[in-house]
Design a protein around this motif. Structure first.
Motif, PDB file in Angstrom:
ATOM      1  N   GLY A 275      54.983 -49.555  19.094  1.00 34.18           N
ATOM      2  CA  GLY A 275      56.272 -48.167  18.315  1.00 34.18           C
ATOM      3  C   GLY A 275      55.399 -47.074  18.035  1.00 34.18           C
ATOM      4  N   ILE A 276      55.110 -46.379  19.211  1.00 33.80           N
ATOM      5  CA  ILE A 276      54.466 -45.305  19.266  1.00 33.80           C
ATOM      6  C   ILE A 276      54.873 -44.248  18.186  1.00 33.80           C
ATOM      7  CG2 ILE A 276      53.002 -45.878  21.002  1.00 33.80           C
ATOM      8  CD1 ILE A 276      53.809 -43.674  22.470  1.00 33.80           C
ATOM      9  N   ASP A 277      56.366 -43.828  18.068  1.00 31.47           N
ATOM     10  CA  ASP A 277      57.064 -42.792  17.975  1.00 31.47           C
ATOM     11  C   ASP A 277      58.282 -43.415  17.302  1.00 31.47           C
ATOM     12  OD1 ASP A 277      58.498 -43.277  19.476  1.00 31.47           O
ATOM     13  OD2 ASP A 277      57.614 -41.588  20.872  1.00 31.47           O
ATOM     14  N   PHE A 278      58.671 -42.725  16.139  1.00 34.10           N
ATOM     15  CA  PHE A 278      60.145 -42.795  15.182  1.00 34.10           C
ATOM     16  C   PHE A 278      60.545 -41.545  14.630  1.00 34.10           C
ATOM     17  CE2 PHE A 278      56.838 -44.613  11.891  1.00 34.10           C
ATOM     18  CZ  PHE A 278      56.913 -43.467  10.729  1.00 34.10           C
ATOM     19  N   ALA A 279      61.735 -41.855  14.279  1.00 35.92           N
ATOM     20  CA  ALA A 279      62.381 -40.410  13.139  1.00 35.92           C
ATOM     21  C   ALA A 279      62.908 -41.462  12.214  1.00 35.92           C
ATOM     22  CB  ALA A 279      63.114 -39.760  13.992  1.00 35.92           C
ATOM     23  N   GLY A 280      63.196 -41.389  11.177  1.00 36.52           N
ATOM     24  CA  GLY A 280      64.015 -41.401   9.874  1.00 36.52           C
ATOM     25  C   GLY A 280      63.950 -40.878   8.502  1.00 36.52           C
ATOM     26  N   THR A 281      64.302 -41.529   7.636  1.00 32.93           N
ATOM     27  CA  THR A 281      64.128 -41.136   6.119  1.00 32.93           C
ATOM     28  C   THR A 281      62.776 -41.641   5.298  1.00 32.93           C
ATOM     29  OG1 THR A 281      66.612 -40.937   6.294  1.00 32.93           O
ATOM     30  CG2 THR A 281      65.456 -41.032   3.711  1.00 32.93           C
ATOM     31  N   VAL A 282      62.495 -40.296   4.643  1.00 30.73           N
ATOM     32  CA  VAL A 282      61.669 -41.152   3.641  1.00 30.73           C
ATOM     33  C   VAL A 282      62.259 -42.035   2.486  1.00 30.73           C
ATOM     34  CG1 VAL A 282      59.924 -40.475   2.191  1.00 30.73           C
ATOM     35  CG2 VAL A 282      59.923 -39.485   3.961  1.00 30.73           C
ATOM     36  N   GLU A 283      61.208 -43.146   2.239  1.00 31.80           N
ATOM     37  CA  GLU A 283      62.095 -43.844   1.350  1.00 31.80           C
ATOM     38  C   GLU A 283      61.011 -43.419   0.269  1.00 31.80           C
ATOM     39  OE1 GLU A 283      61.284 -48.264   1.347  1.00 31.80           O
ATOM     40  OE2 GLU A 283      63.741 -48.343   2.847  1.00 31.80           O
ATOM     41  N   THR A 284      59.853 -43.661  -0.184  1.00 29.52           N
ATOM     42  CA  THR A 284      59.067 -43.895  -1.161  1.00 29.52           C
ATOM     43  C   THR A 284      57.615 -43.541  -0.369  1.00 29.52           C
ATOM     44  OG1 THR A 284      57.331 -45.922  -1.104  1.00 29.52           O
ATOM     45  CG2 THR A 284      59.532 -46.022  -2.602  1.00 29.52           C
ATOM     46  N   SER A 285      56.980 -42.211  -1.659  1.00 32.09           N
ATOM     47  CA  SER A 285      55.908 -41.712  -0.935  1.00 32.09           C
ATOM     48  C   SER A 285      54.988 -40.968  -3.222  1.00 32.09           C
ATOM     49  CB  SER A 285      56.825 -40.161  -0.592  1.00 32.09           C
ATOM     50  OG  SER A 285      55.321 -39.181   0.224  1.00 32.09           O
ATOM     51  N   ASP A 286      53.687 -41.249  -1.685  1.00 34.32           N
ATOM     52  CA  ASP A 286      52.640 -41.150  -3.221  1.00 34.32           C
ATOM     53  C   ASP A 286      52.001 -39.487  -2.313  1.00 34.32           C
ATOM     54  OD1 ASP A 286      53.333 -43.611  -4.449  1.00 34.32           O
ATOM     55  OD2 ASP A 286      51.727 -44.627  -2.986  1.00 34.32           O
ATOM     56  N   ASP A 287      52.799 -38.899  -1.555  1.00 30.60           N
ATOM     57  CA  ASP A 287      52.485 -37.480  -1.466  1.00 30.60           C
ATOM     58  C   ASP A 287      53.258 -36.676  -1.591  1.00 30.60           C
ATOM     59  OD1 ASP A 287      52.347 -34.749   0.662  1.00 30.60           O
ATOM     60  OD2 ASP A 287      50.114 -36.631   1.090  1.00 30.60           O
ATOM     61  N   PRO A 288      53.198 -35.474  -2.184  1.00 32.34           N
ATOM     62  CA  PRO A 288      53.813 -34.060  -2.948  1.00 32.34           C
ATOM     63  C   PRO A 288      54.299 -33.584  -1.174  1.00 32.34           C
ATOM     64  CG  PRO A 288      51.241 -33.642  -2.649  1.00 32.34           C
ATOM     65  CD  PRO A 288      51.066 -35.180  -3.044  1.00 32.34           C
ATOM     66  N   ARG A 289      53.969 -33.641  -0.516  1.00 38.01           N
ATOM     67  CA  ARG A 289      54.463 -33.548   0.949  1.00 38.01           C
ATOM     68  C   ARG A 289      55.979 -33.112   0.893  1.00 38.01           C
ATOM     69  NH1 ARG A 289      49.052 -33.043   5.087  1.00 38.01           N
ATOM     70  NH2 ARG A 289      49.322 -35.273   3.714  1.00 38.01           N
ATOM     71  N   TYR A 290      56.437 -35.061   0.571  1.00 34.89           N
ATOM     72  CA  TYR A 290      56.869 -35.381   1.435  1.00 34.89           C
ATOM     73  C   TYR A 290      57.891 -36.303  -0.266  1.00 34.89           C
ATOM     74  CZ  TYR A 290      55.873 -34.275   5.897  1.00 34.89           C
ATOM     75  OH  TYR A 290      55.239 -34.328   6.726  1.00 34.89           O
ATOM     76  N   ARG A 291      59.059 -36.248   0.118  1.00 32.07           N
ATOM     77  CA  ARG A 291      59.937 -36.684  -0.988  1.00 32.07           C
ATOM     78  C   ARG A 291      61.115 -37.840  -0.518  1.00 32.07           C
ATOM     79  NH1 ARG A 291      61.696 -32.035  -4.318  1.00 32.07           N
ATOM     80  NH2 ARG A 291      62.492 -31.617  -2.205  1.00 32.07           N
ATOM     81  N   ALA A 292      61.760 -38.886  -1.542  1.00 29.53           N
ATOM     82  CA  ALA A 292      62.457 -39.298  -0.637  1.00 29.53           C
ATOM     83  C   ALA A 292      63.646 -38.712  -0.530  1.00 29.53           C
ATOM     84  CB  ALA A 292      62.740 -40.502  -2.000  1.00 29.53           C
ATOM     85  N   GLY A 293      64.532 -39.212   0.383  1.00 21.16           N
ATOM     86  CA  GLY A 293      65.422 -38.307   1.118  1.00 21.16           C
ATOM     87  C   GLY A 293      65.191 -37.506   2.706  1.00 21.16           C
ATOM     88  N   ASP A 294      63.654 -37.130   2.399  1.00 14.60           N
ATOM     89  CA  ASP A 294      63.339 -35.887   3.690  1.00 14.60           C
ATOM     90  C   ASP A 294      63.613 -36.511   4.895  1.00 14.60           C
ATOM     91  OD1 ASP A 294      62.788 -34.030   1.734  1.00 14.60           O
ATOM     92  OD2 ASP A 294      60.412 -35.018   1.822  1.00 14.60           O
ATOM     93  N   LYS A 295      63.794 -36.759   6.357  1.00 15.02           N
ATOM     94  CA  LYS A 295      64.274 -36.460   7.501  1.00 15.02           C
ATOM     95  C   LYS A 295      62.190 -36.198   8.285  1.00 15.02           C
ATOM     96  CE  LYS A 295      68.154 -37.955   6.968  1.00 15.02           C
ATOM     97  NZ  LYS A 295      68.824 -39.528   7.513  1.00 15.02           N
ATOM     98  N   VAL A 296      62.146 -36.725   8.933  1.00 17.75           N
ATOM     99  CA  VAL A 296      60.966 -36.939   9.262  1.00 17.75           C
ATOM    100  C   VAL A 296      60.398 -37.677  10.393  1.00 17.75           C
ATOM    101  CG1 VAL A 296      59.045 -36.846   7.231  1.00 17.75           C
ATOM    102  CG2 VAL A 296      59.750 -39.383   7.610  1.00 17.75           C
ATOM    103  N   VAL A 297      59.731 -37.458  10.885  1.00 14.96           N
ATOM    104  CA  VAL A 297      59.596 -37.703  13.017  1.00 14.96           C
ATOM    105  C   VAL A 297      58.004 -37.805  12.575  1.00 14.96           C
ATOM    106  CG1 VAL A 297      59.566 -36.746  15.280  1.00 14.96           C
ATOM    107  CG2 VAL A 297      60.826 -35.779  13.850  1.00 14.96           C
ATOM    108  N   LEU A 298      57.575 -39.233  13.627  1.00 14.49           N
ATOM    109  CA  LEU A 298      56.084 -39.054  13.699  1.00 14.49           C
ATOM    110  C   LEU A 298      55.944 -39.187  15.144  1.00 14.49           C
ATOM    111  CD1 LEU A 298      53.694 -41.766  12.022  1.00 14.49           C
ATOM    112  CD2 LEU A 298      53.841 -41.502  14.336  1.00 14.49           C
ATOM    113  N   THR A 299      54.713 -39.306  15.763  1.00 12.22           N
ATOM    114  CA  THR A 299      53.784 -39.604  16.961  1.00 12.22           C
ATOM    115  C   THR A 299      53.066 -39.801  16.806  1.00 12.22           C
ATOM    116  OG1 THR A 299      53.917 -36.902  17.831  1.00 12.22           O
ATOM    117  CG2 THR A 299      56.418 -37.849  17.968  1.00 12.22           C
TER     118      THR A 299
END
Length: 329
Positions: free
Chosen positions: A64-88
């Motif tokens: 699966g080289i790409d996906f979209a969804g909702t951040v569940e947990t994050s140790d990076d300040p740029r993303y918080r739980a609940g943020d919608k994100v895309v990866l390719t």
């Protein structure tokens, strides 16, 4: 626990894929965990579900080289739980577990925020293929292409990259000529905005002449091989070709004459390691310039269980448009 399509390789070298339930402890290293909502199907995914390509380095593996969804947990300040994100890209789904699962753990650097106006499902209707198509359009524009310059050719037009490229170019006002080896898809390609359909056989053979009549103001090529060589000799003076694939082969039986006598540009399009700011620019353009009703007409819905069969089909060139996978279905 999470559900995933797991690819395994036996001692004899046989590769098989099945939907399994795994413990969260099996997730790979990363500083952001995403609850995946949608993923899609690409040529590389087909390779990763089989023994082909040598893309997978260790088994068991989740493609699966790409996906979209909702951040569940994050140790990076740029993303918080609940943020919608895309990866390719970033070799996710190849060397790192990917999006064929209800959860993914990745590096925050690989993510981009979901653009305003797009749902996670729409983002995966776009996916890596649509993202690559937009990069190809942007490259042509950056090298001077504008509406009114003449016909723009799209090879492999019924595939994922080609379909989105046709739709984007048509929306922007370009005259699109679509190349396909499946004449029954003419109504589909015209519904995306293609003005003219060209049979693949017309461009599939190499000719001895390095230059032919100047025909195309631009080209997005996902075929490579002999077809790309032929197209280079048909480009208008100073025109550009965005090269995005090699469905017809990785060899290029061409001469340098089109570059030297007509100033033709061959632009390589890489979507895997694309820098962050370029990704943001492309996704912004996608949300603005890709007609969503047209995009929806390309979509074939699927589930994780459907993917092994679809993966085999895409390797044979038998998948039309975009496959959108609801991983929770």
């Amino acid at each position: 626990m999470f559900k995933a399509l797991v690819v395994e390789k036996s001692e004899s070298g046989e590769v098989s894929a099945s939907v399994q339930t795994l413990d969260d402890a099996r997730l790979p290293e990363g500083n952001v965990t995403v609850a995946v909502e949608y993923t899609t199907l690409n040529y590389k995914d087909g390779l990763c579900m089989t023994a082909g390509g040598g893309l997978v380095r260790s088994y068991p593996h989740v493609p699966g080289i790409d996906f979209a969804g909702t951040v569940e947990t994050s140790d990076d300040p740029r993303y918080r739980a609940g943020d919608k994100v895309v990866l390719t890209g970033w070799r996710v789904g190849e060397v790192h577990w990917g999006g064929y699962a209800t959860k993914a753990r990745v590096n925050a650097d690989w993510l981009v925020p979901l653009p305003d106006g797009l749902t996670t499902r729409q983002a995966m209707a776009v996916g890596t293929a649509g993202f690559t198509a937009m990069l190809a359009v942007m490259a042509l524009e950056d090298h001077g292409l504008a509406p009114g310059a003449g016909e723009v050719l799209v090879t492999g037009a019924a595939g994922g990259v080609g379909s989105v490229a046709v739709a984007i170019l048509a929306k922007l006002g370009y005259q699109v000529a679509a190349v396909t080896g499946r004449p029954e898809l003419e109504p589909y390609l015209k519904s995306l905005g293609a003005r003219r359909i060209i049979a693949r056989a017309e461009l599939a053979e190499t000719v001895k002449r390095p230059l032919e009549t100047e025909t195309w103001a631009g080209c997005i090529d996902s075929v490579g091989g002999a077809m790309l060589a032929r197209v280079l000799g048909q480009m208008k003076y100073g025109a550009s070709v965005s090269s995005v694939g090699l469905a017809g082969g990785s060899q290029l039986p061409a001469t340098v004459i089109p570059f030297l006598l007509r100033g033709v540009n061959l632009l390589g399009i890489d979507s895997v390691m694309r820098p962050y700011n370029s990704r943001l620019r492309a996704w912004s353009r996608i949300s603005r310039d890709l007609p969503m009703k047209t995009l929806e007409a390309m979509v074939q819905p699927a589930t994780l269980a459907d993917l092994p069969q679809l993966g085999a089909a895409i390797l044979k060139g038998q998948v039309q448009g975009r496959v959108v996978v609801d991983v929770n279905a």
